[in-house]
Design a protein around this motif. Structure first.
Motif, PDB file in Angstrom:
ATOM      1  N   SER A  87       0.825  -1.213   0.000  1.00 38.58           N
ATOM      2  CA  SER A  87       0.000   0.000   0.000  1.00 38.58           C
ATOM      3  C   SER A  87       0.862   1.268   0.000  1.00 38.58           C
ATOM      4  CB  SER A  87      -0.928  -0.006   1.222  1.00 38.58           C
ATOM      5  OG  SER A  87      -1.737   1.142   1.233  1.00 38.58           O
ATOM      6  N   TRP A  89       3.935   1.866  -0.932  1.00 35.89           N
ATOM      7  CA  TRP A  89       4.748   2.144  -2.127  1.00 35.89           C
ATOM      8  C   TRP A  89       3.912   2.818  -3.215  1.00 35.89           C
ATOM      9  CZ3 TRP A  89       9.729   2.427  -2.073  1.00 35.89           C
ATOM     10  CH2 TRP A  89      10.432   2.527  -3.282  1.00 35.89           C
ATOM     11  N   TYR A  90       2.609   2.537  -3.197  1.00 38.47           N
ATOM     12  CA  TYR A  90       1.694   3.115  -4.194  1.00 38.47           C
ATOM     13  C   TYR A  90       0.837   4.215  -3.577  1.00 38.47           C
ATOM     14  CZ  TYR A  90       3.441  -0.923  -6.543  1.00 38.47           C
ATOM     15  OH  TYR A  90       4.296  -1.844  -7.075  1.00 38.47           O
ATOM     16  N   LYS A  91       1.283   4.730  -2.436  1.00 40.82           N
ATOM     17  CA  LYS A  91       0.595   5.839  -1.764  1.00 40.82           C
ATOM     18  C   LYS A  91      -0.893   5.572  -1.588  1.00 40.82           C
ATOM     19  CE  LYS A  91       4.166   8.997  -3.203  1.00 40.82           C
ATOM     20  NZ  LYS A  91       4.607  10.157  -3.948  1.00 40.82           N
ATOM     21  N   LYS A  93      -2.936   3.566  -3.344  1.00 38.48           N
ATOM     22  CA  LYS A  93      -3.809   3.307  -4.494  1.00 38.48           C
ATOM     23  C   LYS A  93      -4.366   1.872  -4.486  1.00 38.48           C
ATOM     24  CE  LYS A  93      -2.371   7.262  -6.922  1.00 38.48           C
ATOM     25  NZ  LYS A  93      -1.772   7.782  -5.691  1.00 38.48           N
ATOM     26  N   SER A  94      -3.550   0.929  -4.019  1.00 37.73           N
ATOM     27  CA  SER A  94      -4.018  -0.460  -3.937  1.00 37.73           C
ATOM     28  C   SER A  94      -5.151  -0.574  -2.907  1.00 37.73           C
ATOM     29  CB  SER A  94      -2.862  -1.366  -3.522  1.00 37.73           C
ATOM     30  OG  SER A  94      -2.216  -0.819  -2.385  1.00 37.73           O
ATOM     31  N   THR A 120      -1.433  14.484  -2.911  1.00 41.82           N
ATOM     32  CA  THR A 120      -1.689  13.053  -3.101  1.00 41.82           C
ATOM     33  C   THR A 120      -3.057  12.680  -2.546  1.00 41.82           C
ATOM     34  OG1 THR A 120       0.656  12.625  -2.924  1.00 41.82           O
ATOM     35  CG2 THR A 120      -0.787  10.735  -2.652  1.00 41.82           C
ATOM     36  N   ASN A 124      -5.846  10.769  -4.554  1.00 40.36           N
ATOM     37  CA  ASN A 124      -6.492   9.555  -4.045  1.00 40.36           C
ATOM     38  C   ASN A 124      -8.007   9.717  -4.005  1.00 40.36           C
ATOM     39  OD1 ASN A 124      -4.104   8.239  -3.800  1.00 40.36           O
ATOM     40  ND2 ASN A 124      -3.957   8.361  -1.579  1.00 40.36           N
ATOM     41  N   TRP A 302      -1.739  -6.306  -7.211  1.00 38.68           N
ATOM     42  CA  TRP A 302      -0.828  -5.347  -6.561  1.00 38.68           C
ATOM     43  C   TRP A 302       0.374  -6.060  -5.941  1.00 38.68           C
ATOM     44  CZ3 TRP A 302      -1.017  -0.252  -7.297  1.00 38.68           C
ATOM     45  CH2 TRP A 302      -2.199   0.306  -7.786  1.00 38.68           C
ATOM     46  N   ARG A 305       2.861  -6.577  -8.549  1.00 36.47           N
ATOM     47  CA  ARG A 305       3.540  -5.316  -8.876  1.00 36.47           C
ATOM     48  C   ARG A 305       4.603  -4.981  -7.847  1.00 36.47           C
ATOM     49  NH1 ARG A 305      -0.382  -0.393 -10.614  1.00 36.47           N
ATOM     50  NH2 ARG A 305       1.548   0.777 -10.480  1.00 36.47           N
ATOM     51  N   VAL A 306       4.212  -5.084  -6.569  1.00 38.80           N
ATOM     52  CA  VAL A 306       5.159  -4.665  -5.532  1.00 38.80           C
ATOM     53  C   VAL A 306       6.334  -5.643  -5.463  1.00 38.80           C
ATOM     54  CG1 VAL A 306       4.138  -5.786  -3.486  1.00 38.80           C
ATOM     55  CG2 VAL A 306       5.302  -3.591  -3.249  1.00 38.80           C
ATOM     56  N   THR A 309       8.709  -4.846  -8.185  1.00 43.12           N
ATOM     57  CA  THR A 309       9.450  -3.613  -7.929  1.00 43.12           C
ATOM     58  C   THR A 309      10.413  -3.753  -6.753  1.00 43.12           C
ATOM     59  OG1 THR A 309       7.403  -2.522  -8.558  1.00 43.12           O
ATOM     60  CG2 THR A 309       9.123  -1.119  -7.677  1.00 43.12           C
TER      61      THR A 309
END
Ligand SMILES: [Zn+2]
Length: 479
Positions: A87, A89-91, A93-94, A120, A124, A302, A305-306, A309
């Protein structure tokens, strides 16, 4: 007899007109079911003990018969997204995508909603399918409620208008990054409730409730006002407590944190007399669930993705290091000297350390979840006296305060000597300590507080043969 007969006929007529469906059963409900969580903090995934968002949604479907229909109200007490890397890392968004899919209707604005700046927060907000509520935030310049907040909403639940008033924590200026909220005032809870309970009623609210990022003590203090405003319940947050109690005839609820539990409250509304009462309430642990597949799919997207990354493995740990342990505090504070070897002392708050380092490979993802905030290290010059004052509530590296004040090489800390002290820009800028009084001109390093730990871990190259646990200091530095 006649009157009663007419009454019953009208009653039956109302039922019949209300909502006959194909089976001829009545679907106009006189009950509202609230499902409530707070301080989700990005814990989309289960942690082994608790089942995460997909599990919780599965429980709502199987145990609470939630089918997305009208008479459920899904609410959050705020602090939704700062937490594990999936959560943070994607501020957030997930977390937003998942909470949208779970059908949340509204959330209070938590202090950590500001962690990634107001810009942000606005971004959001565009992704959120539900509003963020806070009746007690004002722009200092205009006195108005800022664009990101709605003071309250009125939600039509199968013909019953539920007024939901939001509250943000008055501690927000010291419990998120202070510069992010410097333009806003966080005003009295009771005044805001008095104003907006009337507004909600004017907009037709039949039933009034509060969702606030406020602690159980604050809920209790507010309950008298809430009671006199005819408010049925206050949902809380921030303190991560489990609360389920009545105060001044108002139900107070808080579900703990990290999606470990949810609360269900059933409210009965009498459509003839326009009165509401709480029928039942309970708290349920998010365990033994059948995870919902659609939520699970969003989470695994997600997760992939994480992991892509932040999958880089940077160390190895043979036994779990608990987030609240002495060795974890020492590990984090000591790591800063890897990047700043000329500093004498490091000082930070235990609240900035957010999860365990589990046994096994240590990935970047773990460290991002461990130290998830966008806080940077600042360098200060403090006298020994000032240093002793500043470390009072915090965890420390490079020194001990057990049995006297000594640097880690055993040298006493002298009151009049000057020391190079590292702390975070967050701690520096909160006003409940004296860092900024003692050193008004800090040196900004722009190094995130997690980066030294990452760099140091890579440098020592731990492995199953030589795990991180071999490098830990288990000696307390504070009494
Ligand atoms: Zn909070």
């Amino acid at each position: 007899m006649k009157r009663a007969g007419v009454g019953i006929s009208i009653f039956l007529l109302i039922i019949f007109i209300a909502c006959p469906d194909q089976n001829g059963t009545n679907h106009q409900n006189n009950s509202i079911t609230i499902l409530y969580t707070n301080d989700e903090h990005g814990w989309l995934e289960g942690d082994g003990n608790y089942d995460g968002a997909a599990g919780m949604f599965g429980l709502w479907e199987t145990r609470e018969d939630y089918d997305g229909s009208d008479n459920y109200l899904i609410l959050s007490g705020g602090d939704m997204w700062t937490g594990p890397a999936i959560s943070t890392w994607y501020k957030g968004k997930s977390m937003i995508e998942v909470m949208n899919a779970m059908g949340y209707d509204a959330a209070a604005i938590g202090n950590h909603e500001f962690d990634f700046t107001v810009d942000t927060l606005m971004e959001n907000l565009e992704r959120l399918d539900f509003p963020l509520l806070a009746a007690n935030i004002r722009e200092k310049s205009s006195g108005k409620i800022p664009a990101f907040a709605k003071p309250y909403m009125v939600k039509d639940i199968d013909g019953i208008n539920v007024g939901i008033i939001g509250l943000a924590s008055q501690s927000t200026p010291i419990s998120t990054f202070p510069a992010h909220v410097v333009d806003y005032e966080f005003t009295s809870y009771s005044e805001a409730v008095e104003i907006f309970a009337d507004s909600a009623r004017d907009k037709g609210a039949d039933v009034l409730i509060i969702i606030g990022h406020i602690t159980s003590n604050e809920m209790q203090a507010l309950s008298a006002t809430a009671s006199s405003e005819g408010i049925l319940l206050i949902g809380g947050g921030h303190s991560h407590e489990k609360v389920l109690q009545e105060s001044n005839g108002v139900l107070l609820i808080e579900s703990g944190a990290y999606m470990q539990n949810y609360i269900r409250v059933d409210i009965k509304y009498d459509r003839e007399n326009h009165t509401a009462e709480i029928l039942s309430y309970k708290i349920e642990a998010n365990q033994n669930s059948t995870p919902d597949q659609s939520i699970l799919e969003i989470i695994s997207k997600w997760k992939n993705r994480v992991q892509t990354t932040l999958s880089q493995v940077i160390g190895y740990c043979s036994e779990t290091i608990s987030k609240s342990s002495v060795e974890m505090a020492n590990l984090v504070t000591d790591s800063w000297f890897y990047t700043f070897p000329d500093a004498d002392v490091s000082v930070t708050n235990s609240g900035g350390i957010r999860q365990d380092i589990p046994a096994g490979d240590i990935s970047l993802e773990t460290i991002v979840g461990l130290l998830p905030f966008e806080n940077s290290i600042v360098k200060l010059e403090l006298s020994g006296n000032e240093l002793k004052d500043c470390i009072r509530y915090y965890i420390i590296g490079g020194m001990t305060s057990v049995g006297g004040y000594y640097l880690s090489d055993g040298t006493p800390i002298y009151d009049d000597s000057v020391y190079c002290v590292l702390t975070t820009d967050y701690l520096y800028s909160v006003t409940n300590n004296n860092f900024s009084l003692y050193d008004p001109i800090p040196e900004e390093t722009s190094v995130n507080y997690r980066q030294p730990l990452i760099d140091w871990l890579i440098s020592i190259n731990t492995s199953p043969a030589d795990p991180l646990n071999n490098y830990l200091d288990y000696t307390p530095r504070k009494n």
